[in-house]
Design a protein around this motif. Structure first.
Motif, PDB file in Angstrom:
ATOM      1  N   GLY A 251       0.812  -1.227   0.000  1.00 14.09           N
ATOM      2  CA  GLY A 251       0.000   0.000   0.000  1.00 14.09           C
ATOM      3  C   GLY A 251       0.834   1.260   0.000  1.00 14.09           C
ATOM      4  O   GLY A 251       0.408   2.294  -0.485  1.00 14.09           O
ATOM      5  N   GLY A 252       2.032   1.179   0.584  1.00  8.81           N
ATOM      6  CA  GLY A 252       2.908   2.352   0.616  1.00  8.81           C
ATOM      7  C   GLY A 252       2.238   3.539   1.282  1.00  8.81           C
ATOM      8  O   GLY A 252       1.460   3.390   2.234  1.00  8.81           O
ATOM      9  N   GLN A 253       2.518   4.727   0.752  1.00  9.13           N
ATOM     10  CA  GLN A 253       1.976   5.940   1.386  1.00  9.13           C
ATOM     11  C   GLN A 253       0.458   6.022   1.280  1.00  9.13           C
ATOM     12  O   GLN A 253      -0.176   6.744   2.055  1.00  9.13           O
ATOM     13  N   ALA A 254      -0.133   5.284   0.346  1.00  6.29           N
ATOM     14  CA  ALA A 254      -1.595   5.298   0.228  1.00  6.29           C
ATOM     15  C   ALA A 254      -2.246   4.804   1.516  1.00  6.29           C
ATOM     16  O   ALA A 254      -3.376   5.197   1.843  1.00  6.29           O
ATOM     17  N   LEU A 255      -1.526   3.956   2.257  1.00  2.00           N
ATOM     18  CA  LEU A 255      -2.086   3.430   3.516  1.00  2.00           C
ATOM     19  C   LEU A 255      -2.421   4.552   4.495  1.00  2.00           C
ATOM     20  O   LEU A 255      -3.249   4.380   5.388  1.00  2.00           O
ATOM     21  N   LEU A 256      -1.751   5.685   4.336  1.00  2.00           N
ATOM     22  CA  LEU A 256      -1.918   6.779   5.302  1.00  2.00           C
ATOM     23  C   LEU A 256      -3.000   7.773   4.900  1.00  2.00           C
ATOM     24  O   LEU A 256      -3.279   8.719   5.619  1.00  2.00           O
TER      25      LEU A 256
ATOM     26  N   ASP B   2     -10.948   5.041   2.417  1.00  2.00           N
ATOM     27  CA  ASP B   2      -9.692   5.225   3.126  1.00  2.00           C
ATOM     28  C   ASP B   2      -8.596   4.491   2.351  1.00  2.00           C
ATOM     29  O   ASP B   2      -8.861   3.550   1.593  1.00  2.00           O
ATOM     30  N   GLY B   3      -7.357   4.958   2.540  1.00  2.00           N
ATOM     31  CA  GLY B   3      -6.234   4.425   1.770  1.00  2.00           C
ATOM     32  C   GLY B   3      -6.013   2.942   1.991  1.00  2.00           C
ATOM     33  O   GLY B   3      -5.638   2.216   1.072  1.00  2.00           O
ATOM     34  N   TYR B   4      -6.269   2.471   3.198  1.00  2.00           N
ATOM     35  CA  TYR B   4      -6.045   1.048   3.486  1.00  2.00           C
ATOM     36  C   TYR B   4      -6.985   0.182   2.636  1.00  2.00           C
ATOM     37  O   TYR B   4      -6.559  -0.809   2.042  1.00  2.00           O
ATOM     38  N   THR B   5      -8.253   0.578   2.592  1.00  2.00           N
ATOM     39  CA  THR B   5      -9.240  -0.188   1.815  1.00  2.00           C
ATOM     40  C   THR B   5      -8.847  -0.217   0.346  1.00  2.00           C
ATOM     41  O   THR B   5      -8.870  -1.257  -0.314  1.00  2.00           O
ATOM     42  N   TRP B   6      -8.449   0.951  -0.168  1.00  2.00           N
ATOM     43  CA  TRP B   6      -8.057   1.032  -1.577  1.00  2.00           C
ATOM     44  C   TRP B   6      -6.829   0.148  -1.844  1.00  2.00           C
ATOM     45  O   TRP B   6      -6.785  -0.603  -2.824  1.00  2.00           O
ATOM     46  N   ALA B   7      -5.824   0.246  -0.959  1.00  2.04           N
ATOM     47  CA  ALA B   7      -4.582  -0.522  -1.161  1.00  2.04           C
ATOM     48  C   ALA B   7      -4.866  -2.023  -1.142  1.00  2.04           C
ATOM     49  O   ALA B   7      -4.273  -2.789  -1.911  1.00  2.04           O
ATOM     50  N   GLU B   8      -5.760  -2.432  -0.282  1.00  2.00           N
ATOM     51  CA  GLU B   8      -6.076  -3.862  -0.181  1.00  2.00           C
ATOM     52  C   GLU B   8      -6.741  -4.365  -1.473  1.00  2.00           C
ATOM     53  O   GLU B   8      -6.449  -5.473  -1.931  1.00  2.00           O
TER      54      GLU B   8
ATOM     55  N   ALA C 120       0.836  18.736   3.516  1.00  6.17           N
ATOM     56  CA  ALA C 120       0.577  19.579   4.689  1.00  6.17           C
ATOM     57  C   ALA C 120      -0.895  19.995   4.732  1.00  6.17           C
ATOM     58  O   ALA C 120      -1.541  19.942   5.797  1.00  6.17           O
ATOM     59  N   CYS C 121      -1.441  20.387   3.589  1.00  6.47           N
ATOM     60  CA  CYS C 121      -2.836  20.857   3.566  1.00  6.47           C
ATOM     61  C   CYS C 121      -3.808  19.706   3.839  1.00  6.47           C
ATOM     62  O   CYS C 121      -4.737  19.848   4.653  1.00  6.47           O
ATOM     63  N   ASP C 122      -3.596  18.558   3.195  1.00  6.92           N
ATOM     64  CA  ASP C 122      -4.481  17.407   3.441  1.00  6.92           C
ATOM     65  C   ASP C 122      -4.451  17.002   4.908  1.00  6.92           C
ATOM     66  O   ASP C 122      -5.482  16.746   5.537  1.00  6.92           O
ATOM     67  N   GLU C 123      -3.223  16.930   5.438  1.00  4.59           N
ATOM     68  CA  GLU C 123      -3.081  16.431   6.813  1.00  4.59           C
ATOM     69  C   GLU C 123      -3.601  17.461   7.822  1.00  4.59           C
ATOM     70  O   GLU C 123      -4.147  17.097   8.858  1.00  4.59           O
ATOM     71  N   ALA C 124      -3.456  18.741   7.508  1.00  4.61           N
ATOM     72  CA  ALA C 124      -4.008  19.768   8.407  1.00  4.61           C
ATOM     73  C   ALA C 124      -5.526  19.634   8.479  1.00  4.61           C
ATOM     74  O   ALA C 124      -6.130  19.772   9.550  1.00  4.61           O
ATOM     75  N   MET C 125      -6.154  19.346   7.330  1.00  4.09           N
ATOM     76  CA  MET C 125      -7.616  19.152   7.315  1.00  4.09           C
ATOM     77  C   MET C 125      -8.004  17.964   8.185  1.00  4.09           C
ATOM     78  O   MET C 125      -8.999  18.008   8.924  1.00  4.09           O
ATOM     79  N   PHE C 126      -7.231  16.881   8.093  1.00  8.17           N
ATOM     80  CA  PHE C 126      -7.517  15.705   8.919  1.00  8.17           C
ATOM     81  C   PHE C 126      -7.338  16.041  10.407  1.00  8.17           C
ATOM     82  O   PHE C 126      -8.199  15.732  11.234  1.00  8.17           O
ATOM     83  N   LEU C 127      -6.226  16.705  10.717  1.00  7.56           N
ATOM     84  CA  LEU C 127      -5.931  17.005  12.126  1.00  7.56           C
ATOM     85  C   LEU C 127      -6.929  17.997  12.722  1.00  7.56           C
ATOM     86  O   LEU C 127      -7.223  17.945  13.923  1.00  7.56           O
TER      87      LEU C 127
END
Ligand code: NAP
Length: 312
Positions: free
Chosen positions: A39-44, A59-65, A156-163
């Motif tokens: 999955g690499g970074q997609a997992l996150l 979510d990235g995990y579902t997609w990677a699987e 940074a922008c994606d993760e700021a939205m999540f946080l």
């Protein structure tokens, strides 16, 4: 002798899985070597919302699987191991792993990139104690607290939205006067009432005792240096391509990314590169998968050529 594969793919992120699916479907005996979970970074990724065909974000995990399962269904094998070296002997590549070496007629490098560090005082000292490079992994530990996010790109922008969903407040620190991120992503950050953006500002130091308690910020316009209380600092200031163990004569650009032609082939015939490790103007899940598909297709053509079976 070690097992011979047509195609060995280094890395099972989006690019590696794209290559695996297309390699196996082209009837190549295909092996993917990955030291972490596929999955690499997609997992996150918290919400993958810009991959075609998925109108509802996943979510990235579902997609990677689903990518992993599809590649395996087509016949790709996945080996959990780390690659320490790749070298060429006659027409074969020898891939040294933590287990037995494997042989390949062609190799796709899809090793991705690792997080770049800020390089300020306190960053290493407080890593794992408030300094983080993964919002989905560590954000929940700081629920209801003040968090600082550093960087101005898509990450940074994606993760700021999540946080912002977890934090009392997110202070976003970027050294320029506007974001580098895609405009739609940046606009969402600027409109989020829980995110306060400090442009033209840099982190000078990360401070604390047992864990992070504040950051020292410098306003680049006024020169003012001040302390900003925060329990966590999330650093998203770009990435460094992972090319350790690869042949030293592989061509790279000034950032260390592998240079390829439009067939994804590097300067070493038979070695292809795909995804974030490759010099490319746009790093997305979709472009990584596409790189992988092109690399596997052209690797199949390369194998036909060296075996005198090319369709002329
Ligand atoms: P990036 O686009 O390279 O952005 C890194 C940011 O960090 C830049 O704003 C840069 O500032 C800043 N920076 C770099 N070094 C710094 C330092 N020492 N101190 C302070 N700031 C520093 O990296 P990224 O955001 O990780 O994205 C990587 C790639 O993945 C990009 O191609 C991106 O489009 C893609 N990506 C896409 C998505 C999505 O589509 N949703 C999500 C994540 C990533 P400057 O702007 O001044 O250089």
């Amino acid at each position: 002798m070690t097992e011979l594969y047509d195609l060995v793919i280094l890395g099972a992120g989006a690019a590696g899985m794209g290559a695996a699916q297309y390699g196996a479907r082209a009837n190549l005996k295909t092996l993917v070597i990955e030291e972490m979970a596929p999955g690499g970074q997609a997992l996150l990724i918290d919400r993958l919302e810009n991959y075609p065909g998925l109108p509802e974000p996943v979510d990235g995990y579902t997609w990677a699987e689903t990518m992993r399962a599809q590649a395996v269904e087509f016949g790709a094998e996945i080996m959990a191991s780390s690659v320490s070296a790749v070298h060429k002997e006659d027409e074969r590549f020898i891939v040294e792993t933590g287990d037995d070496p494997v042989q390949a007629k062609a190799v796709v490098v899809a090793t991705g990139a690792k997080h770049r560090h800020l390089g300020v005082t306190g960053e290493t000292e407080y890593a794992g104690r408030g300094v983080s490079y993964c919002a989905t992994c560590d954000g929940p530990f700081f629920k209801g607290k003040r968090m600082v996010v550093v960087g101005g790109g898509d990450s940074a922008c994606d993760e700021a939205m999540f946080l912002a969903k977890l934090a009392d407040k997110v202070i976003m620190v970027h050294r320029k006067d506007r974001f580098r991120a895609q405009k739609s992503v940046a606009a969402r950050v600027l409109a989020n009432p829980k995110i306060e953006v400090r442009f033209e500002t840099v982190v000078e130091e990360i401070k604390g005792e047992k864990s992070v308690s504040a950051v020292s910020l410098k306003n680049l316009k006024t020169g003012e240096v001040y302390s900003e209380p925060a329990s966590a600092v999330f650093v998203f200031v770009g990435s460094i391509p992972m090319t350790e163990g690869l042949p030293a004569d592989l061509a790279k650009d000034e950032t260390g990314s592998l240079v390829t032609d439009d067939r994804m082939e590097t300067n070493i015939p038979g070695i292809f590169a795909a995804g974030d490790v490759r010099a490319t103007p746009f790093r997305q899940v979709i472009t990584a998968v596409s790189d992988g598909a092109v690399a596997a297709h052209c690797a199949a053509q390369y194998i036909d050529e060296i075996e005198g079976k090319a369709y002329l």
